[in-house]
Scaffold this active site. Structure first.
Site, PDB file in Angstrom:
ATOM      1  N   ARG A   1       0.714 -30.104 -33.948  1.00 11.97           N
ATOM      2  CA  ARG A   1       1.131 -30.517 -35.283  1.00 11.97           C
ATOM      3  C   ARG A   1       2.307 -31.485 -35.267  1.00 11.97           C
ATOM      4  NH1 ARG A   1      -1.090 -25.471 -35.990  1.00 11.97           N
ATOM      5  NH2 ARG A   1       0.821 -24.318 -35.692  1.00 11.97           N
TER       6      ARG A   1
ATOM      7  N   GLU B   1       5.168 -15.608 -23.822  1.00 12.07           N
ATOM      8  CA  GLU B   1       5.299 -14.158 -23.954  1.00 12.07           C
ATOM      9  C   GLU B   1       4.355 -13.436 -22.987  1.00 12.07           C
ATOM     10  OE1 GLU B   1       5.280 -10.728 -27.413  1.00 12.07           O
ATOM     11  OE2 GLU B   1       4.873 -12.804 -27.946  1.00 12.07           O
TER      12      GLU B   1
END
Length: 183
Positions: A69, A106
């Site tokens: 984006r 993560e």
């Protein structure tokens, strides 16, 4: 001027929709596409970003858009400012010789790349993305640009999720600005 700026930010914020449990349960997704689907809001956002760059980031020579984006903003901002637009992409998406940087997520890791011939030592780069969450992608992009001997003069995002404390992952001394902050 300050009140006008605050009014514009509030108008933009009012156009951004949230979607609970997307892309998975427990995540509240803030959708920039809902704002830019409207032409007037798209122009408002463009003007706010350009104004922010002109007042907070002096000497920008390249707008570095992060996959994916960030690409929405990098080209139009670069065109408006008369500077370069450079993409940082995930591994294997750019042709030619690239510089890579592996970073931890993560769960697992990923690799970001930039085309080597687009960066010259000392190039003053502003990183642009739609969202600062954990700050991991921005931090990795800074390391990538530094490996190319570029000068990262700052980071600019439309939205920042403050509860995720992403700024703590961005190296000290690199200015960070976001237009809209959510808890």
């Amino acid at each position: 001027m300050v009140n006008d700026h605050a009014r514009k930010i509030a108008e933009l914020k009012g156009k951004i929709k949230s979607f609970p449990d997307f892309p998975k349960k427990g995540i509240l997704f803030w959708d920039i596409f809902s704002a830019i689907a409207d032409g007037a809001t798209c122009k408002l956002l463009q003007n706010l970003l350009v104004e922010t760059i002109r007042t907070k980031f002096e000497g920008v020579e390249a707008i570095v858009g992060l996959e994916s984006r960030g690409f929405l903003f990098s080209f139009s901002l670069a065109a408006e400012l008369g500077v370069s637009s450079l993409p940082v992409r995930k591994r294997g998406k750019l042709p030619g010789e690239v510089v890579s940087h592996k970073y931890d997520l993560e769960y697992g890791s990923d690799v970001l790349e930039i085309q080597k011939n687009t960066i010259r030592p000392g190039l003053k780069c502003l990183i642009v993305d739609d969202l600062i969450a954990t700050g991991g992608t921005i931090a990795a992009s800074i390391q990538l640009l530094k490996a190319c001997h570029a000068d990262v003069i700052g980071c600019l995002a439309v939205i920042e999720l403050e509860s995720l404390h992403g700024r703590k992952n961005i190296p000290d001394g690199i200015p960070v600005h976001s237009l809209i902050k959510y808890d």
